[in-house]
Design a protein around this motif. Sequence first.
Motif, PDB file in Angstrom:
ATOM      1  N   HIS A  30       0.842  -1.199   0.000  1.00 13.69           N
ATOM      2  CA  HIS A  30       0.000   0.000   0.000  1.00 13.69           C
ATOM      3  C   HIS A  30       0.872   1.243   0.000  1.00 13.69           C
ATOM      4  N   PHE A  31       0.389   2.287  -0.651  1.00  9.47           N
ATOM      5  CA  PHE A  31       0.922   3.631  -0.411  1.00  9.47           C
ATOM      6  C   PHE A  31      -0.217   4.371   0.279  1.00  9.47           C
ATOM      7  N   GLY A  32      -0.161   4.480   1.599  1.00 11.39           N
ATOM      8  CA  GLY A  32      -1.301   5.060   2.326  1.00 11.39           C
ATOM      9  C   GLY A  32      -2.545   4.227   2.062  1.00 11.39           C
ATOM     10  N   GLY A  54       0.163  -2.856 -18.869  1.00  8.19           N
ATOM     11  CA  GLY A  54      -1.036  -2.448 -18.131  1.00  8.19           C
ATOM     12  C   GLY A  54      -1.137  -0.940 -18.070  1.00  8.19           C
ATOM     13  N   PRO A  55      -2.325  -0.446 -17.707  1.00  8.59           N
ATOM     14  CA  PRO A  55      -2.536   1.002 -17.688  1.00  8.59           C
ATOM     15  C   PRO A  55      -1.647   1.726 -16.688  1.00  8.59           C
ATOM     16  N   SER A  56      -1.496   3.019 -16.881  1.00 12.88           N
ATOM     17  CA  SER A  56      -0.732   3.860 -15.979  1.00 12.88           C
ATOM     18  C   SER A  56      -1.284   3.741 -14.560  1.00 12.88           C
ATOM     19  N   GLY A  57      -0.386   3.591 -13.602  1.00 10.02           N
ATOM     20  CA  GLY A  57      -0.812   3.511 -12.201  1.00 10.02           C
ATOM     21  C   GLY A  57      -1.211   2.119 -11.758  1.00 10.02           C
ATOM     22  N   SER A  58      -1.046   1.116 -12.626  1.00  9.83           N
ATOM     23  CA  SER A  58      -1.512  -0.230 -12.260  1.00  9.83           C
ATOM     24  C   SER A  58      -0.533  -0.965 -11.346  1.00  9.83           C
ATOM     25  N   GLY A  59       0.665  -0.401 -11.148  1.00 11.64           N
ATOM     26  CA  GLY A  59       1.598  -1.010 -10.194  1.00 11.64           C
ATOM     27  C   GLY A  59       2.801  -1.691 -10.849  1.00 11.64           C
ATOM     28  N   LYS A  60       2.996  -1.490 -12.135  1.00 14.74           N
ATOM     29  CA  LYS A  60       4.085  -2.176 -12.857  1.00 14.74           C
ATOM     30  C   LYS A  60       5.456  -1.770 -12.320  1.00 14.74           C
ATOM     31  N   SER A  61       5.685  -0.465 -12.201  1.00 14.00           N
ATOM     32  CA  SER A  61       6.995  -0.003 -11.701  1.00 14.00           C
ATOM     33  C   SER A  61       7.195  -0.421 -10.252  1.00 14.00           C
ATOM     34  N   THR A  62       6.138  -0.337  -9.464  1.00 12.32           N
ATOM     35  CA  THR A  62       6.250  -0.723  -8.054  1.00 12.32           C
ATOM     36  C   THR A  62       6.637  -2.197  -7.946  1.00 12.32           C
ATOM     37  N   LEU A  63       6.061  -3.024  -8.797  1.00 12.20           N
ATOM     38  CA  LEU A  63       6.412  -4.447  -8.771  1.00 12.20           C
ATOM     39  C   LEU A  63       7.897  -4.639  -9.114  1.00 12.20           C
ATOM     40  N   ASP A 181      12.304  -1.215 -16.889  1.00 11.03           N
ATOM     41  CA  ASP A 181      11.042  -0.491 -16.700  1.00 11.03           C
ATOM     42  C   ASP A 181      10.885   0.543 -17.818  1.00 11.03           C
ATOM     43  N   GLU A 182      10.082   0.236 -18.797  1.00 10.09           N
ATOM     44  CA  GLU A 182       9.823   1.096 -19.961  1.00 10.09           C
ATOM     45  C   GLU A 182      11.131   1.614 -20.584  1.00 10.09           C
ATOM     46  N   PRO A 183      12.003   0.701 -20.987  1.00 18.77           N
ATOM     47  CA  PRO A 183      13.336   1.127 -21.460  1.00 18.77           C
ATOM     48  C   PRO A 183      13.323   1.944 -22.742  1.00 18.77           C
TER      49      PRO A 183
HETATM   50  N1  LIG Z   1       6.352   6.629  -3.610  1.00 15.88           N
HETATM   51  C1  LIG Z   1       5.036   6.669  -3.824  1.00 15.88           C
HETATM   52  N2  LIG Z   1       4.209   7.237  -2.922  1.00 15.88           N
HETATM   53  C2  LIG Z   1       2.876   7.253  -3.100  1.00 15.88           C
HETATM   54  N3  LIG Z   1       2.241   6.724  -4.168  1.00 15.88           N
HETATM   55  C3  LIG Z   1       3.006   6.144  -5.094  1.00 15.88           C
HETATM   56  C4  LIG Z   1       4.441   6.091  -4.982  1.00 15.88           C
HETATM   57  N4  LIG Z   1       4.925   5.439  -6.074  1.00 15.88           N
HETATM   58  C5  LIG Z   1       3.858   5.121  -6.823  1.00 15.88           C
HETATM   59  N5  LIG Z   1       2.702   5.534  -6.249  1.00 15.88           N
HETATM   60  C6  LIG Z   1       1.351   5.315  -6.765  1.00 15.88           C
HETATM   61  O1  LIG Z   1       1.167   3.915  -6.877  1.00 15.88           O
HETATM   62  C7  LIG Z   1       0.430   3.586  -8.041  1.00 15.88           C
HETATM   63  C8  LIG Z   1       1.217   2.637  -8.883  1.00 15.88           C
HETATM   64  O2  LIG Z   1       2.357   3.304  -9.392  1.00 15.88           O
HETATM   65  P1  LIG Z   1       3.359   2.643 -10.403  1.00 15.88           P
HETATM   66  O3  LIG Z   1       4.422   3.646 -10.648  1.00 15.88           O
HETATM   67  O4  LIG Z   1       3.775   1.307  -9.903  1.00 15.88           O
HETATM   68  O5  LIG Z   1       2.435   2.455 -11.676  1.00 15.88           O
HETATM   69  P2  LIG Z   1       2.821   2.052 -13.177  1.00 15.88           P
HETATM   70  O6  LIG Z   1       1.940   0.913 -13.542  1.00 15.88           O
HETATM   71  O7  LIG Z   1       4.283   1.849 -13.268  1.00 15.88           O
HETATM   72  O8  LIG Z   1       2.360   3.337 -14.002  1.00 15.88           O
HETATM   73  P3  LIG Z   1       3.006   4.043 -15.317  1.00 15.88           P
HETATM   74  O9  LIG Z   1       2.530   3.222 -16.495  1.00 15.88           O
HETATM   75  O10 LIG Z   1       2.424   5.418 -15.327  1.00 15.88           O
HETATM   76  O11 LIG Z   1       4.494   4.026 -15.169  1.00 15.88           O
HETATM   77  C9  LIG Z   1       0.126   4.924  -8.729  1.00 15.88           C
HETATM   78  O12 LIG Z   1      -1.176   5.315  -8.391  1.00 15.88           O
HETATM   79  C10 LIG Z   1       1.156   5.867  -8.159  1.00 15.88           C
HETATM   80  O13 LIG Z   1       0.679   7.176  -8.126  1.00 15.88           O
END
Ligand SMILES: Nc1ncnc2c1ncn2[C@@H]1O[C@H](COP(=O)(O)OP(=O)(O)OP(=O)(O)O)[C@@H](O)[C@H]1O
Length: 262
Positions: A30-32, A54-63, A181-183
Amino acid sequence: MEPTQPAPPTSNISVRRGEPLVVIEHVEKHFGELHVLNDINTVVNRGEVVVVIGPSGSGKSTLCRAINRLETIDSGSISIDGQRLPEEGAALAKLRADVGMVFQSFNLFAHKTVLENITLAPMKVKRMPRKQAEAEAMTLLERVGVANQAKKLPAQLSGGQQQRVAIARSLAMNPKLILMDEPTSALDPEMINEVLDVMVGLAKDGMTMIVVTHEMGFARKAADRVLFMADGKIVEEATPADFFDHPKSDRAKDFLSKILDH
Ligand SMILES: Nc1ncnc2c1ncn2[C@@H]1O[C@H](COP(=O)(O)OP(=O)(O)OP(=O)(O)O)[C@@H](O)[C@H]1O
Ligand SMILES: [Mg+2]
Protein backbone atom coordinates in the motif's frame (compact mmCIF):
# COMPACT_ATOMS: atom_id res chain seq x y z
CA MET A 1 31.63 -42.86 -17.16
CA GLU A 2 31.08 -43.28 -20.89
CA PRO A 3 33.99 -41.61 -22.69
CA THR A 4 31.87 -41.32 -25.85
CA GLN A 5 29.16 -39.24 -24.14
CA PRO A 6 29.03 -35.62 -25.34
CA ALA A 7 30.42 -33.12 -22.87
CA PRO A 8 27.76 -31.59 -20.64
CA PRO A 9 26.69 -28.10 -21.68
CA THR A 10 28.89 -25.47 -20.09
CA SER A 11 26.37 -22.64 -20.02
CA ASN A 12 24.38 -22.30 -16.81
CA ILE A 13 21.42 -21.19 -18.79
CA SER A 14 21.02 -24.25 -20.96
CA VAL A 15 21.54 -26.55 -17.98
CA ARG A 16 19.16 -24.81 -15.66
CA ARG A 17 16.66 -23.13 -17.93
CA GLY A 18 13.19 -23.77 -16.63
CA GLU A 19 13.90 -23.76 -12.91
CA PRO A 20 12.12 -21.03 -10.95
CA LEU A 21 14.37 -17.99 -10.56
CA VAL A 22 11.97 -15.37 -9.21
CA VAL A 23 9.13 -16.56 -6.99
CA ILE A 24 6.53 -13.97 -5.96
CA GLU A 25 3.91 -15.06 -3.44
CA HIS A 26 0.95 -13.13 -2.04
CA VAL A 27 2.73 -9.79 -2.31
CA GLU A 28 0.83 -6.82 -0.89
CA LYS A 29 1.83 -3.18 -0.95
CA HIS A 30 0.00 0.00 0.00
CA PHE A 31 0.92 3.63 -0.41
CA GLY A 32 -1.30 5.06 2.33
CA GLU A 33 -4.85 4.18 1.30
CA LEU A 34 -3.80 3.11 -2.16
CA HIS A 35 -3.56 -0.66 -2.69
CA VAL A 36 -0.76 -0.73 -5.31
CA LEU A 37 0.07 -4.45 -5.24
CA ASN A 38 -2.87 -6.70 -4.47
CA ASP A 39 -2.05 -10.38 -3.91
CA ILE A 40 0.60 -10.67 -6.63
CA ASN A 41 1.65 -14.24 -7.37
CA THR A 42 3.88 -15.39 -10.19
CA VAL A 43 6.99 -17.39 -10.97
CA VAL A 44 9.61 -16.39 -13.52
CA ASN A 45 11.76 -19.30 -14.64
CA ARG A 46 15.41 -19.12 -15.57
CA GLY A 47 15.79 -18.01 -19.17
CA GLU A 48 12.22 -16.75 -19.36
CA VAL A 49 11.26 -13.36 -20.77
CA VAL A 50 8.18 -11.85 -19.13
CA VAL A 51 6.57 -8.67 -20.40
CA VAL A 52 4.50 -6.66 -17.91
CA ILE A 53 1.86 -4.48 -19.48
CA GLY A 54 -1.04 -2.45 -18.13
CA PRO A 55 -2.54 1.00 -17.69
CA SER A 56 -0.73 3.86 -15.98
CA GLY A 57 -0.81 3.51 -12.20
CA SER A 58 -1.51 -0.23 -12.26
CA GLY A 59 1.60 -1.01 -10.19
CA LYS A 60 4.08 -2.18 -12.86
CA SER A 61 7.00 0.00 -11.70
CA THR A 62 6.25 -0.72 -8.05
CA LEU A 63 6.41 -4.45 -8.77
CA CYS A 64 9.78 -4.05 -10.55
CA ARG A 65 11.13 -1.95 -7.73
CA ALA A 66 9.91 -4.47 -5.15
CA ILE A 67 11.74 -7.29 -6.97
CA ASN A 68 14.95 -5.29 -6.69
CA ARG A 69 14.07 -4.26 -3.11
CA LEU A 70 14.14 -0.58 -4.08
CA GLU A 71 10.67 -0.66 -2.56
CA THR A 72 9.57 -2.57 0.55
CA ILE A 73 6.47 -4.78 0.55
CA ASP A 74 3.84 -4.99 3.30
CA SER A 75 3.50 -8.77 3.24
CA GLY A 76 4.03 -11.85 1.11
CA SER A 77 7.39 -12.92 -0.18
CA ILE A 78 9.73 -12.45 -3.12
CA SER A 79 12.66 -14.79 -3.57
CA ILE A 80 15.40 -14.85 -6.16
CA ASP A 81 17.27 -18.07 -6.88
CA GLY A 82 15.84 -19.67 -3.77
CA GLN A 83 16.76 -16.78 -1.48
CA ARG A 84 14.19 -14.53 0.12
CA LEU A 85 14.94 -10.86 -0.43
CA PRO A 86 17.18 -9.64 2.38
CA GLU A 87 16.15 -6.56 4.34
CA GLU A 88 19.46 -4.73 4.15
CA GLY A 89 23.22 -4.93 4.50
CA ALA A 90 25.74 -7.03 2.60
CA ALA A 91 23.15 -9.63 1.59
CA LEU A 92 21.04 -6.93 -0.05
CA ALA A 93 24.06 -5.50 -1.89
CA LYS A 94 24.80 -9.02 -3.17
CA LEU A 95 21.25 -9.41 -4.39
CA ARG A 96 21.35 -6.05 -6.15
CA ALA A 97 24.49 -7.20 -7.98
CA ASP A 98 22.56 -10.26 -9.19
CA VAL A 99 19.67 -8.18 -10.53
CA GLY A 100 20.34 -5.70 -13.33
CA MET A 101 18.00 -2.75 -13.65
CA VAL A 102 17.39 -0.54 -16.67
CA PHE A 103 15.19 2.53 -16.24
CA GLN A 104 13.25 4.70 -18.65
CA SER A 105 15.61 7.63 -18.02
CA PHE A 106 18.95 5.77 -18.55
CA ASN A 107 20.35 6.96 -15.18
CA LEU A 108 23.97 6.98 -16.33
CA PHE A 109 26.56 8.83 -14.24
CA ALA A 110 26.75 12.17 -16.06
CA HIS A 111 30.33 13.04 -15.13
CA LYS A 112 31.84 9.69 -16.01
CA THR A 113 32.69 8.44 -19.47
CA VAL A 114 30.74 5.62 -21.06
CA LEU A 115 33.59 3.23 -20.26
CA GLU A 116 33.78 4.40 -16.62
CA ASN A 117 30.02 3.98 -16.26
CA ILE A 118 30.47 0.31 -17.05
CA THR A 119 33.67 -0.46 -15.16
CA LEU A 120 32.64 1.29 -11.94
CA ALA A 121 30.53 -1.47 -10.35
CA PRO A 122 32.74 -4.44 -11.34
CA MET A 123 35.80 -2.61 -9.95
CA LYS A 124 34.11 -1.36 -6.77
CA VAL A 125 31.78 -4.20 -5.90
CA LYS A 126 33.63 -7.17 -7.38
CA ARG A 127 37.13 -5.68 -6.94
CA MET A 128 37.89 -6.53 -10.55
CA PRO A 129 41.27 -5.17 -11.76
CA ARG A 130 40.86 -2.13 -14.02
CA LYS A 131 42.41 -3.82 -17.06
CA GLN A 132 40.01 -6.75 -16.91
CA ALA A 133 37.03 -4.50 -16.18
CA GLU A 134 37.87 -2.33 -19.19
CA ALA A 135 38.37 -5.31 -21.50
CA GLU A 136 35.02 -6.79 -20.43
CA ALA A 137 33.34 -3.40 -20.76
CA MET A 138 34.59 -3.01 -24.33
CA THR A 139 33.20 -6.46 -25.20
CA LEU A 140 29.82 -5.43 -23.78
CA LEU A 141 29.88 -2.08 -25.60
CA GLU A 142 30.57 -3.93 -28.84
CA ARG A 143 27.67 -6.26 -28.12
CA VAL A 144 25.28 -3.31 -27.85
CA GLY A 145 26.90 -1.50 -30.78
CA VAL A 146 28.45 1.55 -29.10
CA ALA A 147 32.10 0.59 -28.61
CA ASN A 148 33.16 3.66 -30.60
CA GLN A 149 31.54 5.92 -27.95
CA ALA A 150 33.55 4.57 -24.98
CA LYS A 151 35.52 7.76 -24.28
CA LYS A 152 32.54 10.13 -24.46
CA LEU A 153 30.35 11.46 -21.69
CA PRO A 154 26.70 10.30 -21.67
CA ALA A 155 25.41 13.76 -22.70
CA GLN A 156 27.37 13.46 -25.96
CA LEU A 157 25.35 10.37 -26.95
CA SER A 158 21.86 10.03 -28.41
CA GLY A 159 19.11 8.63 -26.17
CA GLY A 160 19.23 5.29 -27.93
CA GLN A 161 22.99 5.07 -27.48
CA GLN A 162 22.69 6.03 -23.80
CA GLN A 163 20.11 3.35 -23.19
CA ARG A 164 22.32 0.76 -24.87
CA VAL A 165 25.15 1.84 -22.55
CA ALA A 166 22.76 1.43 -19.61
CA ILE A 167 22.00 -2.10 -20.78
CA ALA A 168 25.73 -2.85 -21.11
CA ARG A 169 26.24 -1.48 -17.62
CA SER A 170 23.59 -3.79 -16.20
CA LEU A 171 25.23 -6.75 -17.95
CA ALA A 172 28.68 -5.91 -16.54
CA MET A 173 27.78 -7.42 -13.18
CA ASN A 174 26.78 -10.66 -14.88
CA PRO A 175 23.30 -10.58 -13.36
CA LYS A 176 20.97 -13.55 -12.99
CA LEU A 177 18.05 -11.38 -14.00
CA ILE A 178 17.48 -8.06 -15.72
CA LEU A 179 14.53 -5.83 -14.89
CA MET A 180 13.64 -3.16 -17.42
CA ASP A 181 11.04 -0.49 -16.70
CA GLU A 182 9.82 1.10 -19.96
CA PRO A 183 13.34 1.13 -21.46
CA THR A 184 12.23 2.67 -24.75
CA SER A 185 9.49 5.06 -23.72
CA ALA A 186 11.75 8.11 -23.36
CA LEU A 187 13.26 7.59 -26.81
CA ASP A 188 12.53 9.23 -30.13
CA PRO A 189 10.83 6.79 -32.50
CA GLU A 190 13.89 6.27 -34.69
CA MET A 191 15.93 5.13 -31.69
CA ILE A 192 13.44 2.67 -30.28
CA ASN A 193 14.36 -0.15 -32.62
CA GLU A 194 18.07 -0.03 -31.94
CA VAL A 195 17.34 -0.60 -28.24
CA LEU A 196 14.65 -3.21 -28.91
CA ASP A 197 17.11 -5.11 -31.13
CA VAL A 198 19.59 -5.30 -28.24
CA MET A 199 16.80 -6.51 -25.94
CA VAL A 200 15.73 -9.20 -28.42
CA GLY A 201 19.39 -10.29 -28.65
CA LEU A 202 19.58 -10.64 -24.86
CA ALA A 203 16.37 -12.66 -24.82
CA LYS A 204 17.74 -14.97 -27.52
CA ASP A 205 20.93 -15.44 -25.51
CA GLY A 206 18.81 -16.83 -22.67
CA MET A 207 18.89 -13.89 -20.27
CA THR A 208 16.05 -13.95 -17.75
CA MET A 209 14.17 -10.70 -18.23
CA ILE A 210 11.20 -8.92 -16.73
CA VAL A 211 10.33 -6.02 -19.01
CA VAL A 212 7.66 -3.39 -18.49
CA THR A 213 6.84 -2.22 -22.00
CA HIS A 214 3.98 -1.49 -24.33
CA GLU A 215 6.06 -2.47 -27.35
CA MET A 216 3.95 -5.29 -28.71
CA GLY A 217 6.48 -6.13 -31.40
CA PHE A 218 9.03 -6.93 -28.70
CA ALA A 219 6.47 -8.88 -26.68
CA ARG A 220 5.45 -10.98 -29.67
CA LYS A 221 9.03 -11.57 -30.80
CA ALA A 222 10.76 -12.17 -27.50
CA ALA A 223 8.36 -12.76 -24.61
CA ASP A 224 7.43 -16.17 -23.30
CA ARG A 225 4.62 -14.68 -21.27
CA VAL A 226 2.69 -11.45 -20.82
CA LEU A 227 1.42 -10.31 -17.43
CA PHE A 228 -1.39 -7.80 -17.71
CA MET A 229 -1.79 -5.68 -14.59
CA ALA A 230 -4.66 -3.42 -13.62
CA ASP A 231 -5.40 -1.82 -10.23
CA GLY A 232 -2.50 -3.58 -8.53
CA LYS A 233 -3.53 -7.07 -9.65
CA ILE A 234 -2.32 -9.49 -12.28
CA VAL A 235 -5.53 -9.71 -14.29
CA GLU A 236 -4.25 -11.92 -17.13
CA GLU A 237 -1.21 -14.09 -17.65
CA ALA A 238 -0.85 -15.58 -21.14
CA THR A 239 1.43 -16.13 -24.10
CA PRO A 240 1.84 -12.96 -26.19
CA ALA A 241 -0.18 -14.45 -29.06
CA ASP A 242 -3.04 -15.41 -26.74
CA PHE A 243 -2.98 -12.13 -24.89
CA PHE A 244 -2.88 -9.80 -27.89
CA ASP A 245 -5.21 -11.82 -30.12
CA HIS A 246 -7.63 -13.15 -27.52
CA PRO A 247 -7.65 -10.96 -24.41
CA LYS A 248 -10.16 -12.37 -21.93
CA SER A 249 -11.00 -9.57 -19.50
CA ASP A 250 -12.81 -6.35 -20.32
CA ARG A 251 -9.89 -4.46 -18.73
CA ALA A 252 -7.41 -6.01 -21.14
CA LYS A 253 -9.70 -5.55 -24.16
CA ASP A 254 -10.21 -1.92 -23.27
CA PHE A 255 -6.48 -1.34 -22.69
CA LEU A 256 -5.48 -3.02 -25.95
CA SER A 257 -8.02 -1.07 -27.96
CA LYS A 258 -6.42 2.12 -26.61
CA ILE A 259 -2.81 1.20 -27.34
CA LEU A 260 -3.73 -0.19 -30.78
CA ASP A 261 -5.57 3.02 -31.66
CA HIS A 262 -2.53 5.25 -31.79
N1 LIG B 1 6.35 6.63 -3.61
C1 LIG B 1 5.04 6.67 -3.82
N2 LIG B 1 4.21 7.24 -2.92
C2 LIG B 1 2.88 7.25 -3.10
N3 LIG B 1 2.24 6.72 -4.17
C3 LIG B 1 3.01 6.14 -5.09
C4 LIG B 1 4.44 6.09 -4.98
N4 LIG B 1 4.93 5.44 -6.07
C5 LIG B 1 3.86 5.12 -6.82
N5 LIG B 1 2.70 5.53 -6.25
C6 LIG B 1 1.35 5.32 -6.77
O1 LIG B 1 1.17 3.91 -6.88
C7 LIG B 1 0.43 3.59 -8.04
C8 LIG B 1 1.22 2.64 -8.88
O2 LIG B 1 2.36 3.30 -9.39
P1 LIG B 1 3.36 2.64 -10.40
O3 LIG B 1 4.42 3.65 -10.65
O4 LIG B 1 3.78 1.31 -9.90
O5 LIG B 1 2.44 2.46 -11.68
P2 LIG B 1 2.82 2.05 -13.18
O6 LIG B 1 1.94 0.91 -13.54
O7 LIG B 1 4.28 1.85 -13.27
O8 LIG B 1 2.36 3.34 -14.00
P3 LIG B 1 3.01 4.04 -15.32
O9 LIG B 1 2.53 3.22 -16.50
O10 LIG B 1 2.42 5.42 -15.33
O11 LIG B 1 4.49 4.03 -15.17
C9 LIG B 1 0.13 4.92 -8.73
O12 LIG B 1 -1.18 5.32 -8.39
C10 LIG B 1 1.16 5.87 -8.16
O13 LIG B 1 0.68 7.18 -8.13
MG1 LIG C 1 5.80 2.84 -14.32
